[in-house]
Each structure stands twice: as structure tokens, then as C-alpha cells.
Scaffold this active site. Structure first.
Site, PDB file in Angstrom:
ATOM      1  N   CYS A 261      44.518 107.978  38.050  1.00  0.00           N
ATOM      2  CA  CYS A 261      45.034 106.717  37.484  1.00  0.00           C
ATOM      3  C   CYS A 261      46.065 106.935  36.379  1.00  0.00           C
ATOM      4  O   CYS A 261      47.149 106.347  36.401  1.00  0.00           O
ATOM      5  CB  CYS A 261      43.878 105.846  36.989  1.00  0.00           C
ATOM      6  SG  CYS A 261      42.963 106.500  35.577  1.00  0.00           S
ATOM      7  N   HIS A 309      39.992 103.830  32.716  1.00  0.00           N
ATOM      8  CA  HIS A 309      40.879 103.543  33.846  1.00  0.00           C
ATOM      9  C   HIS A 309      42.115 102.814  33.343  1.00  0.00           C
ATOM     10  O   HIS A 309      42.063 102.057  32.360  1.00  0.00           O
ATOM     11  CB  HIS A 309      40.168 102.690  34.897  1.00  0.00           C
ATOM     12  CG  HIS A 309      40.934 102.559  36.182  1.00  0.00           C
ATOM     13  ND1 HIS A 309      41.149 103.625  37.037  1.00  0.00           N
ATOM     14  CD2 HIS A 309      41.567 101.494  36.755  1.00  0.00           C
ATOM     15  CE1 HIS A 309      41.857 103.222  38.074  1.00  0.00           C
ATOM     16  NE2 HIS A 309      42.133 101.942  37.931  1.00  0.00           N
ATOM     17  N   HIS A 321      47.727 100.714  40.997  1.00  0.00           N
ATOM     18  CA  HIS A 321      46.915 101.773  40.380  1.00  0.00           C
ATOM     19  C   HIS A 321      46.399 102.741  41.438  1.00  0.00           C
ATOM     20  O   HIS A 321      46.464 102.480  42.645  1.00  0.00           O
ATOM     21  CB  HIS A 321      45.742 101.165  39.599  1.00  0.00           C
ATOM     22  CG  HIS A 321      44.664 100.574  40.462  1.00  0.00           C
ATOM     23  ND1 HIS A 321      43.327 100.594  40.120  1.00  0.00           N
ATOM     24  CD2 HIS A 321      44.705  99.936  41.675  1.00  0.00           C
ATOM     25  CE1 HIS A 321      42.608  99.993  41.059  1.00  0.00           C
ATOM     26  NE2 HIS A 321      43.414  99.580  42.001  1.00  0.00           N
TER      27      HIS A 321
END
Length: 347
Positions: A261, A309, A321
Site C-alpha cells: 500500500c 494502511h 490502493h
């Protein structure tokens, strides 16, 4: 989109995998029963928990990797300083030796003796001035030698400390790597025990959970005031990130073929000419925070209380993402996961 829009984590206690009756119900082609869905929901929550723990460990790994690279660069600089210091010390010692030899050739007599023995006092006094200058130069030379030796001792201490830190970061990386692999292996084993129809139904449940979260987020009116246009760099970052759609997630990866990520977001902004921290946690700590209502395309959306994240906002309530292992870079709703906050790389 149905499969890939799922949240990356949830916070539920681990529970058993689906029972044979649930598996039989789905594999027979029958419509999923509430009991079967309930058991698959617990599986989804367990998977989310495992992947969330893997994401946290991945951030720790990336942080240790970044610090190791910085430490290695620092050690290289210290080593360069040591080499230069040793070269300088050798030159100073050579000059000091030459000065000592010259003094020895003069017999080491004091200036008063030279004055008494001289036939021309004025010539002596002129020479004495030069001697005084030479003595000062010699003292300066000795002082420089001593300082260079002290510098070398300090460089040696610095190098030792840097090596110790590098070793600590190496151990942290190794520990994080083991945890990542363990959690991903556990998740893969759990998924491997599901029948094909169970996996399909699990994907539907993941998508439903994401959609429910996104709908609730939109219904809150959070986007009512969002209307900021992207900066030039933000447009470049969005273009880079969306061009990676379909590429696989891989922990610790920064492209060009796979990403995690924060690898995706850091590379997107690097391509836009604005380097940012490597990890989602450092991106949250170091970049300027902006209100969700003020976010614009190119901003980073940080998720979960531990900032484990990160995604890149592309506009209209959507993010791009790299979700988790087994998934690819994709578009999904910005509200499909718990938002911690928004940061702006080019504030």
C-alpha cells in the site's frame, strides 16, 4: 470490483472455519443459508484480522528497511571520513618528522647561545624571527596532529554506534518478515479450506461489507463540501497510481511490477517530483494533515487507528490502493475502511 473492494481488515475474534454442513450446502448449489453466511462472515473477519496484522508487520519491515538504508549510507560517510583522517594524519606526521629532523640538525641550541656565537647580531635577529615563526608553526602542527587523532577516535566510535544500530534494524526486519510470512500463511491456509462456491460467496460478503461501509460514509454528508481541484503534482500522482491498476500486491514492494500500500503511494508521489516517507505510519506522522472535507485528488487517506494502511484519493469518493496479499491494485470507495485521517504531500 466486487472482490477487490473489500476492506483490508476488521476487528473480530478468531472463530472456527465453516462446518461441513455449510460447505455441503454451498457446494450442492443451494442458496446460502443464514447459518452458512454467518460462518463465512466469521471467516472473513478472521482473514481481515490476519491480513491486518500482516499489514502492521509490513509497515514495521518497511520502516526497518528504510532505516537500514540510511544507516548504511551513514556508515559509508563515516568510513570515508576515517580514510581521509588517516591520510591527513600520515601527512601531518611526515611534516612533524621533517620539523624534528631540522631542529636536530641545528643542535637544539637555545636562541641566546646563537646570539652569543653570532658574528652579525642583526642577521641573527632576522633569523630568530623566522625561528619563532617556525616554532609557532611546529606547535600548530603538533596541535593539528593531536586534533586529527581525536577526530579519528570519534569516527571510530561513531562507526561502532552506526553498526550497532544497523544490526538492530536488521533484526527488526527479520522479526517483521517472519511475522508477515506467518500471518499470510495462516490466511492462505484458511482460504484453501474453502470450497469454490464458499470462496465466491466470501467475495460477495467482502464486497457487501465494503459497500455498506462506503454507503454509510457517503450518507454522513462528508463529501458535501469536497470540491477542491487537484494540484499539478497531485494529478501526476493520480495518473501514476491509476496506471498501476491490476498489478499484484506484494509486501515490501515498491514497483514497478508489484506494490504494497505505501509502496504505491510513495512511488506515485516520487513520480510527481515530491518524495514522501516510505511507510503509511510515517506518511501520517510527517505529512500535513487536512480535513476530510478539504481533501483533493492526490491526497493520501490513512486507515485504521494504527495507520497501517494508506490509499491515494482520486476524487468522487474513490481511492486507488494496493489492498492486501492475493489482491491487485484497484479502485474502491474511500469510506470502505475506517478512516484515520487525510494527509497532503504537496501542502
Amino acid at each position: 470490483m466486487t472482490v477487490l473492494a473489500a476492506p483490508t481488515t476488521a476487528f473480530a475474534a478468531p472463530t472456527p472455519t465453516p462446518s461441513p454442513s455449510a460447505s455441503a450446502s454451498l457446494s450442492s448449489g443451494a442458496s446460502p443459508t443464514p447459518a452458512a453466511d454467518k460462518e463465512l462472515e466469521t471467516v472473513r473477519e478472521k482473514l481481515d484480522k490476519l491480513y491486518h496484522e500482516a499489514a502492521v508487520a509490513t509497515d514495521a519491515y518497511n520502516a526497518a528497511e528504510e532505516k537500514s538504508e540510511q544507516q548504511s549510507a551513514a556508515i559509508a560517510e563515516v568510513a570515508k571520513s576515517i580514510v581521509e583522517g588517516q591520510r591527513k594524519l600520515a601527512d601531518l606526521k611526515k611534516r612533524a618528522g621533517a620539523a624534528a629532523a631540522a631542529q636536530y640538525r641545528n643542535g637544539g641550541l637555545p636562541d641566546e647561545a646563537y646570539l652569543l656565537l653570532s658574528n652579525d647580531p642583526s642577521t641573527f635577529l632576522n633569523g630568530a624571527g623566522r625561528v619563532l615563526q617556525a616554532q609557532r608553526a611546529t606547535k600548530g602542527l603538533i596541535g593539528e596532529v593531536a586534533q586529527t587523532q581525536r577526530d579519528l577516535e570519534q569516527y571510530s566510535q561513531d562507526a561502532s554506534a552506526q553498526w550497532q544500530e544497523l544490526e538492530a534494524h536488521r533484526k527488526a526486519k527479520d522479526s517483521a518478515r517472519k511475522k508477515i510470512k506467518k500471518r499470510i500463511t495462516e490466511a492462505e491456509k484458511l482460504e484453501s479450506r474453502l470450497a469454490k462456491k464458499e470462496k465466491e460467496r466470501l467475495a460477495e460478503l467482502e464486497a457487501a461489507a465494503a459497500q455498506q461501509a462506503q454507503t454509510a460514509w457517503l450518507d454522513s454528508g462528508v463529501l458535501d463540501e469536497v470540491g477542491s481541484k487537484a494540484s499539478a503534482a497531485g494529478k501526476d500522482a493520480v495518473a501514476y497510481a491509476t496506471a498501476q491498476i491490476g498489478k499484484a500486491y506484494e509486501w515490501g514492494a515498491e514497483g514497478p511490477d508489484t506494490y504494497d500500500c505505501s509502496g504505491l503511494t510513495s512511488q506515485a508521489w516520487a513520480s510527481a517530483g515530491s518524495p514522501i516517507p516510505r511507510t503509511s505510519q510515517e506518511q501520517w506522522k510527517q505529512l500535513k494533515h487536512v480535513k476530510v472535507q478539504d481533501m483533493r485528488p492526490g491526497d493520501l487517506v490513512i486507515y485504521f487507528a494504527d495507520a497501517s494502511h494508506v490509499a491515494l484519493y482520486v476524487g468522487d469518493g474513490t481511492i486507488v490502493h494496493a489492498p492486501r496479499p492475493g489482491r491487485t491494485v484497484t479502485l474502491t470507495g474511500a469510506g470502505s475502511m475506517p478512516i484515520l485521517g487525510v494527509v497532503r504531500p504537496d501542502a
